[in-house]
Design an enzyme around this catalytic site. Structure first.
Site, PDB file in Angstrom:
ATOM      1  CB  VAL A  59      -0.985   0.000   1.188  1.00 34.64           C
ATOM      2  CG1 VAL A  59      -1.791   1.291   1.236  1.00 34.64           C
ATOM      3  CG2 VAL A  59      -1.937  -1.192   1.091  1.00 34.64           C
ATOM      4  CB  CYS A  60       3.867   2.206   1.953  1.00 31.78           C
ATOM      5  SG  CYS A  60       3.149   2.081   3.607  1.00 31.78           S
ATOM      6  CB  SER A  61       5.030   0.202  -2.848  1.00 34.41           C
ATOM      7  OG  SER A  61       5.677   0.238  -4.092  1.00 34.41           O
ATOM      8  CB  THR A  64       5.545   6.113  -2.642  1.00 36.56           C
ATOM      9  OG1 THR A  64       5.437   6.018  -1.221  1.00 36.56           O
ATOM     10  CG2 THR A  64       6.758   6.935  -3.012  1.00 36.56           C
TER      11      THR A  64
END
Length: 165
Positions: A59-61, A64
């Protein structure tokens, strides 16, 4: 204070909660070259601050990548991704993902950003997934603290706020 969960477990947010309309407080973080960076280094620009618990998760990838692809092309706008990941891990991620120009900043040293914006998850010593848009005058014009840390933010609303800022 905003209530959030991480993997469906309640967490305590610490720091100073910020609201839309507040003057954006300064903070000091570290870039991928281990140099100190502050919010004031980007004065005069619209700043979309994308906050992720750890850049090396799906999710963070996605968060970003999406903000860097969609918002970094806006006039007078800079996308800053902040996490407590070590700068070395952020640099490795950017290289592996083909985003060498993405600005990733580490709050690992003293949680300056997390404290100033009220997004430290106390139990995990990670930052809560959130998005802040700060206009060129230094005012917070958009804020989202995602209620469940493993969910995505509202990309469209954040990008629209950056466009209007």
């Amino acid at each position: 204070m905003t209530q959030v969960t991480f993997k469906h477990n309640p967490v305590t947010l610490v720091g100073t909660e910020r609201k839309v309309g507040d003057k954006a407080p300064n903070f000091t973080v570290v870039n991928r070259d281990l140099e100190e960076v502050t919010l004031h280094d980007y004065d005069g620009k619209v700043r979309l601050i994308s906050v992720v618990p750890s850049i090396d998760t799906s999710v963070c990838s996605t968060q970003t990548r999406k903000f860097n692809e969609e918002a970094s092309n806006l006039d007078n706008t800079v996308v800053l991704t902040i996490s407590v990941d070590l700068p070395f891990a952020q640099k490795k991620w950017c290289a592996a993902e083909g985003l060498p120009n993405a600005i990733t900043l580490s709050d690992h040293r003293d949680l300056s950003f997390g404290e100033a914006y009220g997004v430290i998850m106390k139990e995990l010593r990670l930052l809560a997934r959130s998005v802040f848009v700060i206009n060129a005058a230094g005012e917070i014009v958009y804020k989202e603290v995602v209620p469940e840390g493993s969910d995505h933010p509202n990309y469209e609303a954040a990008i629209e706020a950056a466009k209007k800022a």
